[in-house]
Design a protein around this motif. Structure first.
Motif: not given
Length: 354
Positions: A93-108
């Protein structure tokens, strides 16, 4: 395929920007150099792909909640995952959450600088699992036909060799049979759950897939950081990169807990054997999870415990090749590969400017 807003269908832009097209020489005048933007775009694409398969794992064997929604869990698969560690669902779960935040931040961040962002949604066409617990959504990645290179296991235990200095040296596989044939890391249908030993083999395969992926990110970020011009972009890369290292460290430890077994895929007939990695010498011993000191930069210097490889030349294209050979993209159309290659070429062309 052009370098601007690439469309597969009306309105399906893969690179989007309100003010300019990718590669515009004026990019650095609106807040970010073209090379830095290319590095972050490739990282964003990699994180989108990573999030896609982690979401699949979380739906079946993780923790489904408001933070990482989707799926309802699969009891038999989750129990097999927990054989390796009872906290595995939380880690997934936590690894999944981390990767989601990574791509959202990078695109933002890219958007905040007026630069093109990455959208892979037009390629969400792969069927994924139909087993109980899966959301049934279309996917970017394929977890059912994996061929895994587990040589990272011995690479990080070797004191004599570093792939940056010994590019032709062949590191031994931790699980040789995973490097041959195609293996599923998740139940494809509920029928896969009728074979208990095979269910454990799928969980074991997933357990080795986790660090196999994360060691790639472990090397990607420091390799790309060497090409960054902006201190802020450098900060982004060296701040996200160590989280991939934390993931890798966790999963490399858990993979060693995979119970030894041999199982046959009831659908394909492919066999897989997970060896006992206890008391098997330094290069395979499961408890040796800290990076063994190895030659670094020059053999005239003392050995050092490091992330390896970190050579920057061609790193993005190397990542695409690695993931493709893994089977992660089986079923994707030529346009998908053309787009990834485009992003990789642009990232590899970035040059540090001062």
């Amino acid at each position: 395929m052009g370098l601007g807003a690439v469309a597969l269908a009306p309105g399906a832009a893969l690179l989007s920007s309100a003010s300019k097209t990718f590669g515009d020489e004026e990019e650095n005048q609106i807040g970010i150099r073209a090379g830095d933007a290319a590095l972050l775009r490739f990282a964003a694409a990699a994180e989108i792909l990573e999030a896609d398969f982690w979401i699949q794992y979380n739906e079946l064997g993780g923790v489904q909640d408001a933070e990482v929604p989707g799926g309802t869990g699969n009891e038999a698969y989750t129990e097999a995952i927990e054989v390796l560690d009872e906290d595995m669902p939380i880690y997934i779960h936590d690894n999944t959450d981390d990767e989601i935040t990574h791509h959202r931040f990078l695109n933002a961040y890219l958007a905040s600088k007026g630069a093109a962002t990455v959208n892979l949604n037009p390629f969400r066409t792969l069927p994924g699992s139909s087993a109980t617990g899966s959301s049934g959504k279309r996917r970017l990645t394929n977890l059912t036909q994996l061929t895994l290179d587990t040589s990272w296991w011995t690479r990080y235990r070797s004191s004599a060799h570093n792939p940056d200095l010994d590019p032709d040296f062949i590191f031994a596989q931790a699980v040789p049979t995973l490097a041959v044939g195609q293996h599923t890391a998740i139940p494809r249908t509920d029928a896969d759950l009728n074979h208990p030993k095979f269910v454990q083999a799928m969980a074991n395969t997933a357990a080795f897939h986790f660090p196999t992926i994360e060691q790639g990110g472990n090397s990607l970020y420091p390799s790309m950081a060497q090409r960054a011009s902006s201190v802020e972009v450098l900060r982004i890369l060296i701040s996200i990169g160590p989280t991939e290292t934390m993931h890798f460290q966790t999963w490399s430890d858990k993979a060693g807990n995979a119970p030894p077994l041999t199982a046959l895929d009831p659908v394909t007939g492919v066999s897989v054997t997970f060896p006992d990695l206890e008391d098997v010498g330094q290069n395979l011993q499961k408890s040796l999870i800290m990076p063994e000191p190895c030659p670094f930069l020059s053999r005239n210097l003392p050995r050092c415990s490091i992330i390896r490889p970190t050579r920057t030349n061609g790193v993005a294209m190397g990542v695409v090749k690695f993931l493709t050979e893994m089977g992660l993209f089986i079923g994707q159309p030529p346009a998908f590969f053309s787009f990834l290659h485009q992003l990789a070429r642009e990232a590899d062309a970035a040059r540090r400017e001062v």
